[in-house]
Design a protein around this motif. Structure first.
Motif, PDB file in Angstrom:
ATOM      1  N   ASP A  36       0.847  -1.191   0.000  1.00 18.11           N
ATOM      2  CA  ASP A  36       0.000   0.000   0.000  1.00 18.11           C
ATOM      3  C   ASP A  36       0.881   1.239   0.000  1.00 18.11           C
ATOM      4  O   ASP A  36       1.875   1.307   0.719  1.00 18.11           O
ATOM      5  CB  ASP A  36      -0.901   0.021   1.236  1.00 18.11           C
ATOM      6  N   PRO A  37       0.509   2.230  -0.797  1.00 20.14           N
ATOM      7  CA  PRO A  37       1.314   3.455  -0.842  1.00 20.14           C
ATOM      8  C   PRO A  37       1.233   4.205   0.483  1.00 20.14           C
ATOM      9  O   PRO A  37       0.206   4.195   1.152  1.00 20.14           O
ATOM     10  CB  PRO A  37       0.688   4.258  -1.976  1.00 20.14           C
ATOM     11  N   ASP A  38       2.338   4.840   0.868  1.00 21.46           N
ATOM     12  CA  ASP A  38       2.303   5.664   2.069  1.00 21.46           C
ATOM     13  C   ASP A  38       2.007   7.106   1.673  1.00 21.46           C
ATOM     14  O   ASP A  38       1.906   7.436   0.498  1.00 21.46           O
ATOM     15  CB  ASP A  38       3.602   5.549   2.867  1.00 21.46           C
ATOM     16  N   GLU A  39       1.868   7.963   2.661  1.00 19.74           N
ATOM     17  CA  GLU A  39       1.471   9.349   2.374  1.00 19.74           C
ATOM     18  C   GLU A  39       2.525  10.117   1.587  1.00 19.74           C
ATOM     19  O   GLU A  39       2.220  11.111   0.950  1.00 19.74           O
ATOM     20  CB  GLU A  39       1.143  10.086   3.664  1.00 19.74           C
ATOM     21  N   ASN A  40       3.762   9.679   1.600  1.00 22.51           N
ATOM     22  CA  ASN A  40       4.824  10.368   0.867  1.00 22.51           C
ATOM     23  C   ASN A  40       4.904   9.966  -0.593  1.00 22.51           C
ATOM     24  O   ASN A  40       5.695  10.520  -1.336  1.00 22.51           O
ATOM     25  CB  ASN A  40       6.176  10.124   1.543  1.00 22.51           C
ATOM     26  N   SER A  41       4.107   8.987  -1.017  1.00 19.63           N
ATOM     27  CA  SER A  41       4.225   8.503  -2.384  1.00 19.63           C
ATOM     28  C   SER A  41       3.192   9.116  -3.330  1.00 19.63           C
ATOM     29  O   SER A  41       3.088   8.692  -4.464  1.00 19.63           O
ATOM     30  CB  SER A  41       4.110   6.980  -2.413  1.00 19.63           C
ATOM     31  N   PHE A  42       2.463  10.098  -2.881  1.00 20.88           N
ATOM     32  CA  PHE A  42       1.448  10.695  -3.732  1.00 20.88           C
ATOM     33  C   PHE A  42       1.915  12.021  -4.310  1.00 20.88           C
ATOM     34  O   PHE A  42       2.792  12.685  -3.779  1.00 20.88           O
ATOM     35  CB  PHE A  42       0.139  10.885  -2.974  1.00 20.88           C
ATOM     36  N   LEU A  43       1.271  12.409  -5.387  1.00 21.88           N
ATOM     37  CA  LEU A  43       1.519  13.675  -6.048  1.00 21.88           C
ATOM     38  C   LEU A  43       0.898  14.801  -5.223  1.00 21.88           C
ATOM     39  O   LEU A  43      -0.229  14.688  -4.757  1.00 21.88           O
ATOM     40  CB  LEU A  43       0.884  13.649  -7.436  1.00 21.88           C
ATOM     41  N   ARG A  44       1.657  15.865  -5.041  1.00 19.93           N
ATOM     42  CA  ARG A  44       1.129  17.052  -4.363  1.00 19.93           C
ATOM     43  C   ARG A  44       1.183  18.218  -5.329  1.00 19.93           C
ATOM     44  O   ARG A  44       2.199  18.417  -5.990  1.00 19.93           O
ATOM     45  CB  ARG A  44       1.955  17.371  -3.119  1.00 19.93           C
ATOM     46  N   MET A  45       0.093  18.953  -5.407  1.00 20.29           N
ATOM     47  CA  MET A  45       0.044  20.098  -6.325  1.00 20.29           C
ATOM     48  C   MET A  45      -0.276  21.358  -5.539  1.00 20.29           C
ATOM     49  O   MET A  45      -1.052  21.329  -4.595  1.00 20.29           O
ATOM     50  CB  MET A  45      -1.006  19.875  -7.408  1.00 20.29           C
ATOM     51  N   ARG A  46       0.343  22.431  -5.988  1.00 22.52           N
ATOM     52  CA  ARG A  46       0.115  23.730  -5.363  1.00 22.52           C
ATOM     53  C   ARG A  46      -0.122  24.744  -6.472  1.00 22.52           C
ATOM     54  O   ARG A  46       0.653  24.819  -7.415  1.00 22.52           O
ATOM     55  CB  ARG A  46       1.325  24.103  -4.529  1.00 22.52           C
ATOM     56  N   GLN A  47      -1.195  25.505  -6.341  1.00 17.91           N
ATOM     57  CA  GLN A  47      -1.559  26.488  -7.364  1.00 17.91           C
ATOM     58  C   GLN A  47      -1.274  27.892  -6.866  1.00 17.91           C
ATOM     59  O   GLN A  47      -1.544  28.216  -5.710  1.00 17.91           O
ATOM     60  CB  GLN A  47      -3.041  26.373  -7.704  1.00 17.91           C
ATOM     61  N   TYR A  48      -0.723  28.704  -7.764  1.00 23.98           N
ATOM     62  CA  TYR A  48      -0.495  30.115  -7.481  1.00 23.98           C
ATOM     63  C   TYR A  48      -1.167  30.919  -8.584  1.00 23.98           C
ATOM     64  O   TYR A  48      -1.046  30.611  -9.748  1.00 23.98           O
ATOM     65  CB  TYR A  48       0.998  30.437  -7.442  1.00 23.98           C
ATOM     66  N   GLY A  49      -1.829  31.952  -8.194  1.00 27.64           N
ATOM     67  CA  GLY A  49      -2.490  32.807  -9.160  1.00 27.64           C
ATOM     68  C   GLY A  49      -3.901  33.078  -8.715  1.00 27.64           C
ATOM     69  O   GLY A  49      -4.307  32.645  -7.638  1.00 27.64           O
ATOM     70  N   PRO A  50      -4.641  33.797  -9.474  1.00 27.29           N
ATOM     71  CA  PRO A  50      -4.314  34.232 -10.827  1.00 27.29           C
ATOM     72  C   PRO A  50      -3.408  35.458 -10.841  1.00 27.29           C
ATOM     73  O   PRO A  50      -3.438  36.284  -9.937  1.00 27.29           O
ATOM     74  CB  PRO A  50      -5.677  34.583 -11.416  1.00 27.29           C
ATOM     75  N   PHE A  51      -2.600  35.512 -11.881  1.00 24.59           N
ATOM     76  CA  PHE A  51      -1.787  36.681 -12.172  1.00 24.59           C
ATOM     77  C   PHE A  51      -2.447  37.386 -13.350  1.00 24.59           C
ATOM     78  O   PHE A  51      -2.595  36.797 -14.413  1.00 24.59           O
ATOM     79  CB  PHE A  51      -0.350  36.288 -12.529  1.00 24.59           C
ATOM     80  N   ASP A  52      -2.858  38.605 -13.144  1.00 24.92           N
ATOM     81  CA  ASP A  52      -3.550  39.389 -14.173  1.00 24.92           C
ATOM     82  C   ASP A  52      -2.507  40.008 -15.100  1.00 24.92           C
ATOM     83  O   ASP A  52      -1.656  40.779 -14.659  1.00 24.92           O
ATOM     84  CB  ASP A  52      -4.385  40.477 -13.496  1.00 24.92           C
ATOM     85  N   THR A  53      -2.578  39.680 -16.395  1.00 26.84           N
ATOM     86  CA  THR A  53      -1.582  40.196 -17.341  1.00 26.84           C
ATOM     87  C   THR A  53      -1.685  41.697 -17.538  1.00 26.84           C
ATOM     88  O   THR A  53      -0.748  42.324 -18.018  1.00 26.84           O
ATOM     89  CB  THR A  53      -1.709  39.499 -18.713  1.00 26.84           C
ATOM     90  N   GLY A  54      -2.794  42.297 -17.161  1.00 30.57           N
ATOM     91  CA  GLY A  54      -2.948  43.743 -17.272  1.00 30.57           C
ATOM     92  C   GLY A  54      -2.497  44.490 -16.028  1.00 30.57           C
ATOM     93  O   GLY A  54      -2.534  45.719 -15.991  1.00 30.57           O
ATOM     94  N   ASN A  55      -2.055  43.756 -15.021  1.00 32.67           N
ATOM     95  CA  ASN A  55      -1.647  44.360 -13.751  1.00 32.67           C
ATOM     96  C   ASN A  55      -0.122  44.301 -13.641  1.00 32.67           C
ATOM     97  O   ASN A  55       0.460  43.219 -13.541  1.00 32.67           O
ATOM     98  CB  ASN A  55      -2.308  43.609 -12.596  1.00 32.67           C
ATOM     99  N   GLN A  56       0.523  45.445 -13.640  1.00 33.35           N
ATOM    100  CA  GLN A  56       1.985  45.495 -13.622  1.00 33.35           C
ATOM    101  C   GLN A  56       2.557  44.840 -12.367  1.00 33.35           C
ATOM    102  O   GLN A  56       3.568  44.137 -12.436  1.00 33.35           O
ATOM    103  CB  GLN A  56       2.473  46.934 -13.723  1.00 33.35           C
ATOM    104  N   ALA A  57       1.932  45.031 -11.237  1.00 36.21           N
ATOM    105  CA  ALA A  57       2.421  44.426  -9.985  1.00 36.21           C
ATOM    106  C   ALA A  57       2.391  42.900 -10.065  1.00 36.21           C
ATOM    107  O   ALA A  57       3.317  42.226  -9.589  1.00 36.21           O
ATOM    108  CB  ALA A  57       1.590  44.917  -8.806  1.00 36.21           C
ATOM    109  N   HIS A  58       1.346  42.349 -10.687  1.00 45.06           N
ATOM    110  CA  HIS A  58       1.269  40.894 -10.848  1.00 45.06           C
ATOM    111  C   HIS A  58       2.387  40.387 -11.751  1.00 45.06           C
ATOM    112  O   HIS A  58       3.004  39.350 -11.480  1.00 45.06           O
ATOM    113  CB  HIS A  58      -0.085  40.500 -11.429  1.00 45.06           C
ATOM    114  N   MET A  59       2.643  41.101 -12.831  1.00 44.06           N
ATOM    115  CA  MET A  59       3.686  40.680 -13.764  1.00 44.06           C
ATOM    116  C   MET A  59       5.075  40.816 -13.142  1.00 44.06           C
ATOM    117  O   MET A  59       5.971  40.019 -13.426  1.00 44.06           O
ATOM    118  CB  MET A  59       3.604  41.476 -15.069  1.00 44.06           C
ATOM    119  N   MET A  60       5.243  41.791 -12.245  1.00 42.78           N
ATOM    120  CA  MET A  60       6.529  41.958 -11.549  1.00 42.78           C
ATOM    121  C   MET A  60       6.785  40.783 -10.604  1.00 42.78           C
ATOM    122  O   MET A  60       7.923  40.437 -10.327  1.00 42.78           O
ATOM    123  CB  MET A  60       6.549  43.272 -10.767  1.00 42.78           C
TER     124      MET A  60
END
Length: 76
Positions: free
Chosen positions: A36-60
């Motif tokens: 049986d797989p242990d807790e360390n054998s799974f994929l973990r994903m982390r999302q960042y955003g949204p980054f607004d392309t019209g917002n200079q601070a986001h692009m920085m």
């Protein structure tokens, strides 16, 4: 630990999804594990955003994040 980056766009917004996993996860997906797989054998994903392309601070913020990831990936 292997990691992957998925860059997504939804109109004017950009999202970064980082996937982190161990080699045991790949074995699990391929059906090569006999226990049986242990807790360390799974994929973990982390999302960042949204980054607004019209917002200079986001692009920085987005630019250095992508550069840092690219430099780290090239060093491996």
């Amino acid at each position: 630990m292997p990691r992957r980056l998925l860059i997504s766009q939804d109109r004017h917004e950009i999202y970064l999804n980082f996937a982190v996993f161990r080699p045991s996860y790949v074995n699990y997906i391929r059906g090569m594990t006999t226990t049986d797989p242990d807790e360390n054998s799974f994929l973990r994903m982390r999302q960042y955003g949204p980054f607004d392309t019209g917002n200079q601070a986001h692009m920085m913020k987005l630019g250095p994040l992508l550069l840092g990831y690219a430099l780290h990936a090239c060093a491996e």
